[in-house]
Design a protein around this motif. Structure first.
Motif, PDB file in Angstrom:
ATOM      1  N   PHE A   1      38.139 -10.341  -6.108  1.00  0.00           N
ATOM      2  CA  PHE A   1      36.844 -10.731  -6.684  1.00  0.00           C
ATOM      3  C   PHE A   1      35.754 -10.788  -5.612  1.00  0.00           C
ATOM      4  CE2 PHE A   1      34.264 -14.544  -8.275  1.00  0.00           C
ATOM      5  CZ  PHE A   1      33.324 -13.715  -8.859  1.00  0.00           C
ATOM      6  N   LEU A   2      36.039 -11.466  -4.501  1.00  0.00           N
ATOM      7  CA  LEU A   2      35.019 -11.624  -3.457  1.00  0.00           C
ATOM      8  C   LEU A   2      34.666 -10.286  -2.823  1.00  0.00           C
ATOM      9  CD1 LEU A   2      36.239 -14.955  -1.806  1.00  0.00           C
ATOM     10  CD2 LEU A   2      34.360 -14.615  -3.428  1.00  0.00           C
ATOM     11  N   TRP A   3      35.671  -9.441  -2.579  1.00  0.00           N
ATOM     12  CA  TRP A   3      35.379  -8.148  -1.980  1.00  0.00           C
ATOM     13  C   TRP A   3      34.699  -7.203  -2.964  1.00  0.00           C
ATOM     14  CZ3 TRP A   3      34.740  -6.799   2.785  1.00  0.00           C
ATOM     15  CH2 TRP A   3      35.378  -7.516   3.794  1.00  0.00           C
ATOM     16  N   ALA A   4      35.023  -7.309  -4.254  1.00  0.00           N
ATOM     17  CA  ALA A   4      34.323  -6.502  -5.258  1.00  0.00           C
ATOM     18  C   ALA A   4      32.856  -6.884  -5.308  1.00  0.00           C
ATOM     19  CB  ALA A   4      34.977  -6.688  -6.627  1.00  0.00           C
ATOM     20  N   ALA A   5      32.574  -8.196  -5.266  1.00  0.00           N
ATOM     21  CA  ALA A   5      31.184  -8.649  -5.264  1.00  0.00           C
ATOM     22  C   ALA A   5      30.464  -8.185  -4.003  1.00  0.00           C
ATOM     23  CB  ALA A   5      31.138 -10.179  -5.378  1.00  0.00           C
ATOM     24  N   TYR A   6      31.148  -8.264  -2.848  1.00  0.00           N
ATOM     25  CA  TYR A   6      30.528  -7.820  -1.588  1.00  0.00           C
ATOM     26  C   TYR A   6      30.225  -6.324  -1.633  1.00  0.00           C
ATOM     27  CZ  TYR A   6      29.876  -6.957   3.399  1.00  0.00           C
ATOM     28  OH  TYR A   6      29.351  -6.583   4.607  1.00  0.00           O
ATOM     29  N   ALA A   7      31.187  -5.528  -2.114  1.00  0.00           N
ATOM     30  CA  ALA A   7      30.976  -4.080  -2.174  1.00  0.00           C
ATOM     31  C   ALA A   7      29.839  -3.733  -3.129  1.00  0.00           C
ATOM     32  CB  ALA A   7      32.274  -3.387  -2.611  1.00  0.00           C
ATOM     33  N   LEU A   8      29.747  -4.453  -4.248  1.00  0.00           N
ATOM     34  CA  LEU A   8      28.684  -4.186  -5.201  1.00  0.00           C
ATOM     35  C   LEU A   8      27.314  -4.541  -4.620  1.00  0.00           C
ATOM     36  CD1 LEU A   8      27.970  -3.233  -8.015  1.00  0.00           C
ATOM     37  CD2 LEU A   8      28.369  -5.549  -8.857  1.00  0.00           C
ATOM     38  N   LEU A   9      27.236  -5.664  -3.913  1.00  0.00           N
ATOM     39  CA  LEU A   9      25.982  -6.044  -3.268  1.00  0.00           C
ATOM     40  C   LEU A   9      25.607  -5.046  -2.176  1.00  0.00           C
ATOM     41  CD1 LEU A   9      26.555  -9.899  -3.018  1.00  0.00           C
ATOM     42  CD2 LEU A   9      24.821  -8.742  -4.418  1.00  0.00           C
ATOM     43  N   ALA A  10      26.614  -4.566  -1.426  1.00  0.00           N
ATOM     44  CA  ALA A  10      26.342  -3.569  -0.395  1.00  0.00           C
ATOM     45  C   ALA A  10      25.831  -2.273  -1.014  1.00  0.00           C
ATOM     46  CB  ALA A  10      27.609  -3.308   0.423  1.00  0.00           C
ATOM     47  N   TYR A  11      26.386  -1.903  -2.165  1.00  0.00           N
ATOM     48  CA  TYR A  11      25.891  -0.696  -2.837  1.00  0.00           C
ATOM     49  C   TYR A  11      24.449  -0.886  -3.306  1.00  0.00           C
ATOM     50  CZ  TYR A  11      24.831   2.411  -6.681  1.00  0.00           C
ATOM     51  OH  TYR A  11      24.194   3.295  -7.501  1.00  0.00           O
ATOM     52  N   LEU A  12      24.141  -2.062  -3.873  1.00  0.00           N
ATOM     53  CA  LEU A  12      22.788  -2.312  -4.347  1.00  0.00           C
ATOM     54  C   LEU A  12      21.781  -2.268  -3.204  1.00  0.00           C
ATOM     55  CD1 LEU A  12      23.495  -5.210  -6.862  1.00  0.00           C
ATOM     56  CD2 LEU A  12      22.896  -2.848  -7.420  1.00  0.00           C
ATOM     57  N   LYS A  13      22.214  -2.645  -2.007  1.00  0.00           N
ATOM     58  CA  LYS A  13      21.310  -2.650  -0.858  1.00  0.00           C
ATOM     59  C   LYS A  13      21.158  -1.271  -0.228  1.00  0.00           C
ATOM     60  CE  LYS A  13      20.388  -4.859   3.543  1.00  0.00           C
ATOM     61  NZ  LYS A  13      20.513  -6.043   4.341  1.00  0.00           N
ATOM     62  N   THR A  14      22.273  -0.517  -0.131  1.00  0.00           N
ATOM     63  CA  THR A  14      22.247   0.757   0.588  1.00  0.00           C
ATOM     64  C   THR A  14      22.208   1.974  -0.324  1.00  0.00           C
ATOM     65  OG1 THR A  14      24.666   0.913   0.698  1.00  0.00           O
ATOM     66  CG2 THR A  14      23.563  -0.331   2.438  1.00  0.00           C
ATOM     67  N   GLY A  15      22.741   1.838  -1.536  1.00  0.00           N
ATOM     68  CA  GLY A  15      22.818   2.975  -2.442  1.00  0.00           C
ATOM     69  C   GLY A  15      23.865   3.998  -2.061  1.00  0.00           C
ATOM     70  N   LYS A  16      24.768   3.665  -1.137  1.00  0.00           N
ATOM     71  CA  LYS A  16      25.773   4.623  -0.663  1.00  0.00           C
ATOM     72  C   LYS A  16      26.927   4.743  -1.654  1.00  0.00           C
ATOM     73  CE  LYS A  16      24.800   4.088   4.269  1.00  0.00           C
ATOM     74  NZ  LYS A  16      25.353   3.732   5.604  1.00  0.00           N
ATOM     75  N   ALA A  17      27.399   5.990  -1.831  1.00  0.00           N
ATOM     76  CA  ALA A  17      28.473   6.243  -2.785  1.00  0.00           C
ATOM     77  C   ALA A  17      29.777   5.571  -2.371  1.00  0.00           C
ATOM     78  CB  ALA A  17      28.693   7.752  -2.937  1.00  0.00           C
ATOM     79  N   GLY A  18      30.005   5.414  -1.062  1.00  0.00           N
ATOM     80  CA  GLY A  18      31.235   4.784  -0.603  1.00  0.00           C
ATOM     81  C   GLY A  18      31.352   3.344  -1.068  1.00  0.00           C
ATOM     82  N   TRP A  19      30.257   2.600  -0.993  1.00  0.00           N
ATOM     83  CA  TRP A  19      30.262   1.219  -1.480  1.00  0.00           C
ATOM     84  C   TRP A  19      30.425   1.176  -2.991  1.00  0.00           C
ATOM     85  CZ3 TRP A  19      31.602  -2.399   1.495  1.00  0.00           C
ATOM     86  CH2 TRP A  19      31.174  -2.480   2.826  1.00  0.00           C
ATOM     87  N   PHE A  20      29.846   2.143  -3.687  1.00  0.00           N
ATOM     88  CA  PHE A  20      30.007   2.200  -5.139  1.00  0.00           C
ATOM     89  C   PHE A  20      31.472   2.426  -5.494  1.00  0.00           C
ATOM     90  CE2 PHE A  20      30.158   4.541  -9.158  1.00  0.00           C
ATOM     91  CZ  PHE A  20      29.403   3.710  -9.984  1.00  0.00           C
ATOM     92  N   ALA A  21      32.126   3.358  -4.791  1.00  0.00           N
ATOM     93  CA  ALA A  21      33.544   3.636  -5.063  1.00  0.00           C
ATOM     94  C   ALA A  21      34.407   2.414  -4.760  1.00  0.00           C
ATOM     95  CB  ALA A  21      34.000   4.841  -4.231  1.00  0.00           C
ATOM     96  N   ALA A  22      34.090   1.714  -3.660  1.00  0.00           N
ATOM     97  CA  ALA A  22      34.854   0.510  -3.323  1.00  0.00           C
ATOM     98  C   ALA A  22      34.675  -0.561  -4.392  1.00  0.00           C
ATOM     99  CB  ALA A  22      34.412  -0.019  -1.965  1.00  0.00           C
TER     100      ALA A  22
END
Length: 316
Positions: free
Chosen positions: A17-38
């Protein structure tokens, strides 16, 4: 929640849960596909770990839809893609259970008795509010209150926090820190609402009903903790400056109070497990009873008041 020696799903669930939330926030900030996949992969594993983890799918979709900085069409496409891909592991798991075991919904049956919905809804609200109220430090010393008044007080606190965050964002909109804290607050809020609604539907329409207790509401506790920490951070950036800067210590003081209040309860369960009560402690290897059960004929049915213990150590 007993985590010391008990083979329960909470540690893995919280990690995902915590890492999914972190990855989603990182995607929202950077827009990178890698964070979206994570974010998709981690969110997809949540409901496979515990079914209640399905709340992360609509929460993540809502966060992508409302917090992304792209146009509406890319937002809609990414939100739909997130929900579709993150839902595949649960769909595959549910399909396997249905085909292999002829069961659905994790062994739960669907129930929908219209005449009981109002009563069940009131019971859910009462248990939900009671559990959250008892998380507050020193709650046994509060004046006696009815469930409805507790609900009003909790909702008022939440609305005040939301209003304070919106005012803080309006005041310091250009500061990157406020923007990130606001995203954390909104994602935690979405997760809290989605988890609560998922529990409500499960309570109203499935049988047996899930328990509404500390263990089942653990994701709600985590969401509330992160939401209020993010809210305090927004308030600090907006108002706690100059002579008011020491007020920034307030959230950490409150966190310390919560920690000190809950520590004795946690220590009690840990001490109980260390005394040999945990299902997975290795002392069970030397149990004469389990050795005797293991030596019985393979086809002989076993009846036990601790079926999980027997299954773990004898495989039957």
């Amino acid at each position: 929640v007993r985590m010391s020696h008990a083979a329960m799903s909470e540690p893995l669930f919280l990690f995902l849960f915590l890492w999914a939330a972190y990855a989603l926030l990182a995607y929202l900030k950077t827009g990178k596909a890698g964070w979206f996949a994570a974010a998709v992969a981690l969110a997809g594993l949540l409901p496979v770990t515990r079914y209640i983890g399905v709340f992360m799918l609509p929460a993540g979709m809502a966060a992508i839809l409302l917090l992304s900085e792209t146009g509406w069409k890319p937002r809609l496409g990414r939100a739909a893609l997130f929900g579709l891909l993150a839902g595949l592991p649960l769909a595959a798991w549910a399909g396997w259970i249905y085909l292999a075991l002829s069961q659905n919904l994790g062994g739960r049956a669907v129930q929908a008795e219209a005449g009981r919905l109002v009563d069940e809804l009131q019971m859910f609200a009462s248990l939900f509010v009671k559990t959250i109220w008892e998380w507050l430090p020193f709650h046994p010393y509060y004046p006696a209150t009815k469930s409805r008044l507790r609900m009003i007080l909790l909702l008022a606190a939440g609305l005040l926090a939301l209003a304070g965050v919106l005012l803080a964002v309006r005041r310091r909109r250009q500061e990157p820190r406020v923007g990130l804290d606001f995203e954390i607050f909104v994602l935690a809020l979405f997760c809290w609402v989605s988890c609560s609604i998922s529990l409500l539907f499960s309570y109203l329409f499935t049988n047996p009903q899930p328990d509404i207790d500390d263990r089942m509401l653990l994701p709600v506790y985590i969401c509330l903790a992160f939401a209020f920490l993010a809210a305090f951070s927004c308030w600090q950036a907006a108002w706690f400056r100059g002579k008011w800067r020491p007020a920034g210590l307030l959230p950490w003081l409150l966190a310390l109070i919560f920690l000190l209040w809950h520590s004795p309860q946690t220590s009690y369960y840990v001490a109980e497990d260390r005394a040999g009560w945990g299902t997975t402690v290795y002392a069970w290897r030397d149990s004469p009873t389990l050795r005797a059960l293991d030596g019985l004929a393979p086809g002989l049915p076993l009846v036990s008041d601790d079926a999980a213990l027997v299954l773990l150590w004898t495989g039957r």
